[in-house]
Enzyme design. Structure first.
Site, PDB file in Angstrom:
ATOM      1  N   GLY A  95       0.835  -1.206   0.000  1.00 61.10           N
ATOM      2  CA  GLY A  95       0.000   0.000   0.000  1.00 61.10           C
ATOM      3  C   GLY A  95       0.865   1.250   0.000  1.00 61.10           C
ATOM      4  N   LYS A 145      -0.557  -6.764  -4.765  1.00 60.68           N
ATOM      5  CA  LYS A 145      -0.973  -8.051  -5.339  1.00 60.68           C
ATOM      6  C   LYS A 145       0.159  -8.706  -6.126  1.00 60.68           C
ATOM      7  CE  LYS A 145      -5.757  -6.709  -5.674  1.00 60.68           C
ATOM      8  NZ  LYS A 145      -6.814  -6.171  -6.501  1.00 60.68           N
ATOM      9  N   GLY A 146       1.382  -8.225  -5.964  1.00 65.69           N
ATOM     10  CA  GLY A 146       2.436  -8.701  -6.879  1.00 65.69           C
ATOM     11  C   GLY A 146       3.462  -9.627  -6.270  1.00 65.69           C
ATOM     12  N   GLY A 158       6.442  -2.474   3.269  1.00 65.26           N
ATOM     13  CA  GLY A 158       6.126  -2.938   4.620  1.00 65.26           C
ATOM     14  C   GLY A 158       6.491  -4.399   4.808  1.00 65.26           C
ATOM     15  N   THR A 218       6.519  -6.664   1.648  1.00 60.80           N
ATOM     16  CA  THR A 218       7.696  -6.379   0.804  1.00 60.80           C
ATOM     17  C   THR A 218       8.964  -6.961   1.424  1.00 60.80           C
ATOM     18  OG1 THR A 218       6.657  -4.393  -0.038  1.00 60.80           O
ATOM     19  CG2 THR A 218       9.050  -4.464  -0.196  1.00 60.80           C
ATOM     20  N   THR A 252       5.288   1.995   6.119  1.00 60.83           N
ATOM     21  CA  THR A 252       3.882   1.636   6.330  1.00 60.83           C
ATOM     22  C   THR A 252       3.261   2.606   7.319  1.00 60.83           C
ATOM     23  OG1 THR A 252       2.294   0.086   7.298  1.00 60.83           O
ATOM     24  CG2 THR A 252       4.547  -0.208   7.990  1.00 60.83           C
ATOM     25  N   ASP A 277       1.062   1.743   9.170  1.00 63.35           N
ATOM     26  CA  ASP A 277       0.675   0.923  10.333  1.00 63.35           C
ATOM     27  C   ASP A 277       1.743   0.896  11.432  1.00 63.35           C
ATOM     28  OD1 ASP A 277      -1.442   0.308   8.668  1.00 63.35           O
ATOM     29  OD2 ASP A 277      -0.638  -1.639   8.066  1.00 63.35           O
ATOM     30  N   ARG A 284     -23.272  14.399  20.567  1.00 63.20           N
ATOM     31  CA  ARG A 284     -23.256  13.066  19.968  1.00 63.20           C
ATOM     32  C   ARG A 284     -22.012  12.279  20.374  1.00 63.20           C
ATOM     33  NH1 ARG A 284     -24.837  15.164  13.953  1.00 63.20           N
ATOM     34  NH2 ARG A 284     -27.066  14.725  14.066  1.00 63.20           N
TER      35      ARG A 284
HETATM   36  O1  F6P Z   1      -1.019  -1.629   5.469  1.00 67.13           O
HETATM   37  C1  F6P Z   1      -1.527  -0.369   5.154  1.00 67.13           C
HETATM   38  C2  F6P Z   1      -3.029  -0.398   5.081  1.00 67.13           C
HETATM   39  O2  F6P Z   1      -3.477   0.904   4.796  1.00 67.13           O
HETATM   40  C3  F6P Z   1      -3.722  -0.946   6.311  1.00 67.13           C
HETATM   41  O3  F6P Z   1      -3.763  -0.034   7.378  1.00 67.13           O
HETATM   42  C4  F6P Z   1      -5.062  -1.306   5.741  1.00 67.13           C
HETATM   43  O4  F6P Z   1      -5.660  -2.344   6.493  1.00 67.13           O
HETATM   44  C5  F6P Z   1      -4.726  -1.788   4.355  1.00 67.13           C
HETATM   45  O5  F6P Z   1      -3.472  -1.225   4.020  1.00 67.13           O
HETATM   46  C6  F6P Z   1      -5.748  -1.389   3.313  1.00 67.13           C
HETATM   47  O6  F6P Z   1      -5.367  -1.934   2.100  1.00 67.13           O
HETATM   48  P1  F6P Z   1      -6.038  -1.560   0.699  1.00 67.13           P
HETATM   49  O7  F6P Z   1      -5.421  -0.279   0.223  1.00 67.13           O
HETATM   50  O8  F6P Z   1      -5.694  -2.695  -0.154  1.00 67.13           O
HETATM   51  O9  F6P Z   1      -7.495  -1.389   0.930  1.00 67.13           O
END
Ligand code: F6P
Length: 368
Positions: free
Chosen positions: A17, A79-80, A119, A122, A142, A144, A179
């Site tokens: 990502g 996806k690679g 990440g 990779t 990443t 994350d 809220r």
């Molecule tokens: O690993 C980064 C991330 O943004 C995660 O936080 C999230 O779960 C995932 O990728 C989302 O992936 P995609 O872009 O394939 O929806």
């Protein structure tokens, strides 16, 4: 690489990502590489381009003016994976190993080292390619922040900034309308974005994958706040958060992805359940890919530049099979293997958790 061959050509790819700071790393690698007289090949769309032989030369003009731009000029894909390459054969999708195509392109392109920016997916692929004889240096990316062996990945700070900014904005509207607003944030199986973003944005409740929550404790906190005259609450929910005894909420599964599981949906569930159980008016917001887009923060621009320039030094010093890492205030190198040995998760006694608790943030537990 033949023994003693002059080091003259590197390749860069961005895998998984995207996140803010990728272009700053590419620039940090390519500019000094050019100064050292190296040629730089940019592989298109991460490992997908490596398998399919798609790449372009990167000149100084290509990497000039990209420090502050989001995304990646090279394109990316989650996806690679060359070792897990879904291929349609008739009506079926079969998983093939295309790593030999990577090796063929690596040799054909005459590359002395690949800088793989990505990440954990990779880094796993990079380790396997290193075992096949490919010279590779990793750069930890990443939002994350879940990679072991580096104190921080680039991209995380920018995502935290987005969460913090969103919480600031939601604060005023939640307060005006009395809220409860649940804000679902990314992070996969790690709660770093929710924890750091929630802390920075003043969330009242933070729900993390690492600290399973009790529904009653969540309801109790928003009602308690209401009784104290705080007639609104902000709940920062990690996409991987789960109740005690429950499971993470999966939105979709796709075997073509390096990680087939796509999380999502817990924010809506939290909002609806709080409304049903407390009678308070609730809304939810899913921040989603807003956390991945746009310009990197100054912190990420600096970290990415340091990572990129260190990576090219490592490549030239033949520190292959290693990853750039942040250790305290310094940039260092670690074995890629150590970076993927386990996922870096929030520990319940982490300083940031303790600090949050000390200022009254609840984690959906009764203990404190
Ligand atoms: O690993 C980064 C991330 O943004 C995660 O936080 C999230 O779960 C995932 O990728 C989302 O992936 P995609 O872009 O394939 O929806």
């Amino acid at each position: 690489m033949p023994v003693n061959r002059k080091f003259k050509r590197i390749a860069i790819l961005t895998g998984g990502g995207d996140c803010p700071g990728l272009n700053a790393v590419i620039r940090g690698v390519a500019k000094p590489a050019h100064d050292h007289g190296l040629s730089v090949l940019g592989i298109t769309d991460g490992f997908e381009g490596f398998v399919e032989g798609k790449a372009q030369e990167l000149y100084n003009r290509d990497v000039s003016g990209i420090l502050a731009t989001g995304g990646t000029i090279l394109g990316s894909s989650n996806k690679g994976d060359p070792f897990h390459w879904p291929t349609r054969i008739g009506d079926e999708i079969q998983i093939m190993d295309r790593s030999k195509d990577v090796l063929r392109n690596y040799e054909g392109w005459n590359i002395d080292c690949v800088i793989a920016i990505g990440g954990d997916g990779t880094m796993h692929i990079s380790k396997k390619l290193a075992e096949m004889g490919i010279n590779i240096v990793g750069v930890p990316k990443t939002i994350d922040n879940d990679l072991e062996a580096t104190d921080q990945t680039f991209g995380h700070d920018s995502a935290v900034w987005v969460v913090s900014e969103a919480l600031d904005r939601l604060h005023t509207t939640a307060s005006s309308h009395h809220r409860v607003i649940a804000v679902e944030v990314m992070g996969r199986y790690a709660g770093w974005i929710a924890l750091n973003g929630g802390l920075a944005g003043g969330a009242d409740i933070i729900l993390l994958p690492e600290i399973p929550f009790d529904w009653e404790a969540v309801y109790d906190r928003v009602v308690e706040r209401n009784m104290m005259g705080k007639r609104f609450s902000l709940v920062c929910v990690a996409e991987g958060a789960k109740p005690i005894g429950g499971e993470m909420v999966i939105k979709e599964k796709d075997i073509k992805r390096t990680d087939p599981i796509q999380l999502g949906g817990i924010g809506e569930i939290v909002s609806k359940r709080i409304q049903q159980s407390t009678g308070l008016e609730c809304r939810y917001v899913v921040l989603g890919h807003l956390q991945r887009g746009g310009s990197p923060t100054p912190f990420d621009r600096i970290l990415s530049t340091k990572f990129g320039t260190h990576a090219i030094d490592m490549a030239m010093n033949k520190e292959f099979g290693k990853m750039v890492a942040l250790k305290g205030m310094n940039i260092d190198s670690v074995n890629i293997e150590d970076a993927i040995s386990k996922q870096k998760l929030v520990t319940p006694d982490h300083q940031a958790v303790q600090a949050a608790r000390a200022v009254g943030v609840k984690f959906g537990t009764w203990d404190l």
